[in-house]
Design an enzyme around this catalytic site. Structure first.
Site, PDB file in Angstrom:
ATOM      1  N   TYR A   1      -1.765  -1.035  10.693  1.00  9.05           N
ATOM      2  CA  TYR A   1      -1.927  -1.292   9.241  1.00  9.05           C
ATOM      3  C   TYR A   1      -0.624  -0.929   8.516  1.00  9.05           C
ATOM      4  CZ  TYR A   1      -3.893  -1.106   4.491  1.00  9.05           C
ATOM      5  OH  TYR A   1      -4.140  -1.310   3.150  1.00  9.05           O
TER       6      TYR A   1
ATOM      7  N   SER B   1       0.868  -1.184   0.000  1.00  7.32           N
ATOM      8  CA  SER B   1       0.000   0.000   0.000  1.00  7.32           C
ATOM      9  C   SER B   1       0.900   1.227   0.000  1.00  7.32           C
ATOM     10  CB  SER B   1      -0.842  -0.010   1.290  1.00  7.32           C
ATOM     11  OG  SER B   1      -1.479   1.225   1.487  1.00  7.32           O
TER      12      SER B   1
HETATM   13  P1  NDP Z   1     -11.777  -5.498  -0.387  1.00  3.87           P
HETATM   14  O1  NDP Z   1     -12.292  -5.439   1.005  1.00  3.87           O
HETATM   15  O2  NDP Z   1     -12.709  -5.196  -1.504  1.00  3.87           O
HETATM   16  O3  NDP Z   1     -11.097  -6.916  -0.660  1.00  3.87           O
HETATM   17  C1  NDP Z   1     -10.394  -7.622   0.330  1.00  3.87           C
HETATM   18  C2  NDP Z   1     -10.295  -9.064  -0.101  1.00  3.87           C
HETATM   19  O4  NDP Z   1      -9.479  -9.773   0.844  1.00  3.87           O
HETATM   20  C3  NDP Z   1     -11.643  -9.748  -0.161  1.00  3.87           C
HETATM   21  O5  NDP Z   1     -11.708 -10.542  -1.322  1.00  3.87           O
HETATM   22  C4  NDP Z   1     -11.648 -10.616   1.076  1.00  3.87           C
HETATM   23  O6  NDP Z   1     -12.380 -11.808   0.825  1.00  3.87           O
HETATM   24  C5  NDP Z   1     -10.173 -10.942   1.194  1.00  3.87           C
HETATM   25  N1  NDP Z   1      -9.804 -11.393   2.541  1.00  3.87           N
HETATM   26  C6  NDP Z   1      -9.812 -10.692   3.694  1.00  3.87           C
HETATM   27  N2  NDP Z   1      -9.450 -11.469   4.717  1.00  3.87           N
HETATM   28  C7  NDP Z   1      -9.210 -12.704   4.190  1.00  3.87           C
HETATM   29  C8  NDP Z   1      -8.817 -13.938   4.747  1.00  3.87           C
HETATM   30  N3  NDP Z   1      -8.583 -14.092   6.056  1.00  3.87           N
HETATM   31  N4  NDP Z   1      -8.651 -14.991   3.918  1.00  3.87           N
HETATM   32  C9  NDP Z   1      -8.883 -14.868   2.586  1.00  3.87           C
HETATM   33  N5  NDP Z   1      -9.276 -13.736   2.012  1.00  3.87           N
HETATM   34  C10 NDP Z   1      -9.437 -12.657   2.805  1.00  3.87           C
HETATM   35  O7  NDP Z   1     -10.544  -4.482  -0.407  1.00  3.87           O
HETATM   36  P2  NDP Z   1      -9.356  -4.209  -1.446  1.00  3.87           P
HETATM   37  O8  NDP Z   1      -9.568  -4.854  -2.724  1.00  3.87           O
HETATM   38  O9  NDP Z   1      -9.135  -2.753  -1.390  1.00  3.87           O
HETATM   39  O10 NDP Z   1      -8.146  -4.900  -0.667  1.00  3.87           O
HETATM   40  C11 NDP Z   1      -7.241  -5.789  -1.264  1.00  3.87           C
HETATM   41  C12 NDP Z   1      -5.846  -5.464  -0.752  1.00  3.87           C
HETATM   42  O11 NDP Z   1      -5.491  -4.163  -1.218  1.00  3.87           O
HETATM   43  C13 NDP Z   1      -5.690  -5.444   0.764  1.00  3.87           C
HETATM   44  O12 NDP Z   1      -4.488  -6.098   1.121  1.00  3.87           O
HETATM   45  C14 NDP Z   1      -5.595  -3.951   1.074  1.00  3.87           C
HETATM   46  O13 NDP Z   1      -4.855  -3.715   2.243  1.00  3.87           O
HETATM   47  C15 NDP Z   1      -4.873  -3.450  -0.166  1.00  3.87           C
HETATM   48  N6  NDP Z   1      -4.978  -2.027  -0.419  1.00  3.87           N
HETATM   49  C16 NDP Z   1      -6.201  -1.434  -0.681  1.00  3.87           C
HETATM   50  C17 NDP Z   1      -6.269  -0.086  -0.929  1.00  3.87           C
HETATM   51  C18 NDP Z   1      -7.575   0.608  -1.186  1.00  3.87           C
HETATM   52  O14 NDP Z   1      -7.629   1.848  -1.139  1.00  3.87           O
HETATM   53  N7  NDP Z   1      -8.637  -0.080  -1.494  1.00  3.87           N
HETATM   54  C19 NDP Z   1      -5.073   0.768  -0.938  1.00  3.87           C
HETATM   55  C20 NDP Z   1      -3.846   0.051  -0.679  1.00  3.87           C
HETATM   56  C21 NDP Z   1      -3.812  -1.287  -0.434  1.00  3.87           C
HETATM   57  P3  NDP Z   1     -13.352 -12.573   1.845  1.00  3.87           P
HETATM   58  O15 NDP Z   1     -13.849 -11.569   2.843  1.00  3.87           O
HETATM   59  O16 NDP Z   1     -14.411 -13.128   0.960  1.00  3.87           O
HETATM   60  O17 NDP Z   1     -12.500 -13.633   2.459  1.00  3.87           O
END
Ligand code: NDP
Length: 241
Positions: free
Chosen positions: A147, A134
């Site tokens: 975080y 990030s």
């Molecule tokens: P979302 O919340 O849309 O997606 C998060 C994803 O992670 C979901 O598919 C969720 O699936 C999955 N997830 C969470 N916990 C688990 C777990 N224990 N096991 C398996 N899957 C898991 O957010 P983003 O797409 O934004 O996030 C994706 C990544 O991008 C993260 O690492 C976030 O920190 C990073 N990020 C996001 C930014 C933003 O502004 N959006 C900026 C910088 C980084 P499910 O709940 O179905 O398991």
């Protein structure tokens, strides 16, 4: 079996992971989609998808999903270790359980994902690891303390892995997005932190779509194995913090 190589995405049920699974599927790759919400991955209806319920904290679940997808489509050539949560909060009042959750998912979950495919990539002397960090893995924010810690961890591990794996011709790409429009804010449980984040987002004119991150990952992956985009840092133009 598809001519295009198998790719794997954790956190494929929404946001950046879903957009990336979509982009690779559209490009003709079989895609191993892993997350806990299977219904969400099924609703996407992607061609050649192998959908598995996986919690990235459970090493054996990732290993089993990878083994099953590889039996169908050959070795995983790209792992996008993307799954993560953002329990942003003022550290002074944040319950420690929120640290545990973030550390387990964002750091150990990423390592578990890498571990499931790394030995195979080294043996084949080919492959790509895409590591989700990030902008908060490059600079700190006072109300993102733990975080930021998890994302600095991903940066450090990626830098080390890149050096370790370079002799095996395995690529390591770090992704460092700014504000992307996804469901990520549903993980912020601290009302004041959430309100501040949203106010900053409005000031910068909103976030950008996850499909832009996905396109960059696909483009970086499509370069010859000899060519490595070490880091992709993508933010809204107006994001200055
Ligand atoms: P979302 O919340 O849309 O997606 C998060 C994803 O992670 C979901 O598919 C969720 O699936 C999955 N997830 C969470 N916990 C688990 C777990 N224990 N096991 C398996 N899957 C898991 O957010 P983003 O797409 O934004 O996030 C994706 C990544 O991008 C993260 O690492 C976030 O920190 C990073 N990020 C996001 C930014 C933003 O502004 N959006 C900026 C910088 C980084 P499910 O709940 O179905 O398991």
């Amino acid at each position: 079996m598809s001519e295009k190589k198998l790719v794997a995405v954790t956190g494929a049920s929404s946001g950046i992971g879903a957009a990336t699974a979509q982009a690779f599927s559209r490009a003709g790759h079989p895609v191993l989609m892993m997350a806990r919400r299977v219904d969400r991955m099924e609703e996407m209806g992607l061609d050649n998808a192998v959908i598995r319920k996986v919690d990235v904290r459970q090493r054996e679940e990732i290993n089993a999903a990878v083994a099953e997808a590889e039996a169908l489509h050959g070795p995983v050539d790209m792992m996008f270790a993307n799954a993560g949560i953002a329990r942003l909060a003022d550290i002074g009042r944040q319950p420690p359980e929120e640290w545990d959750e973030m550390i387990d998912i964002n750091t150990k979950g990423v390592l578990n994902s890498v571990h499931a495919v790394m030995a195979g990539m080294m043996a084949r002397r080919s492959g790509t690891l895409v590591m989700m960090s990030s902008i908060a893995g490059r600079k700190v924010y006072p109300d993102h303390t733990v975080y930021c810690g998890t994302k600095f961890f991903v940066h450090a591990v990626s830098e080390s892995l890149r050096e370790y794996l370079s002799g095996y011709d395995v690529r390591v790409i770090v992704i460092s997005p700014g504000v992307i429009e996804t469901e990520v804010l549903s993980g912020v449980l601290d009302a004041e932190t959430l309100a501040n984040y949203k106010a900053n987002k409005v000031k910068m004119g909103g976030g950008i779509g996850p499909e832009h991150v996905a396109d960059l990952i696909l483009n970086a992956y499509n370069l010859p194995q000899k060519a490595l985009v070490q880091e992709i840092c993508l933010t809204p133009t107006r994001q200055t913090y």
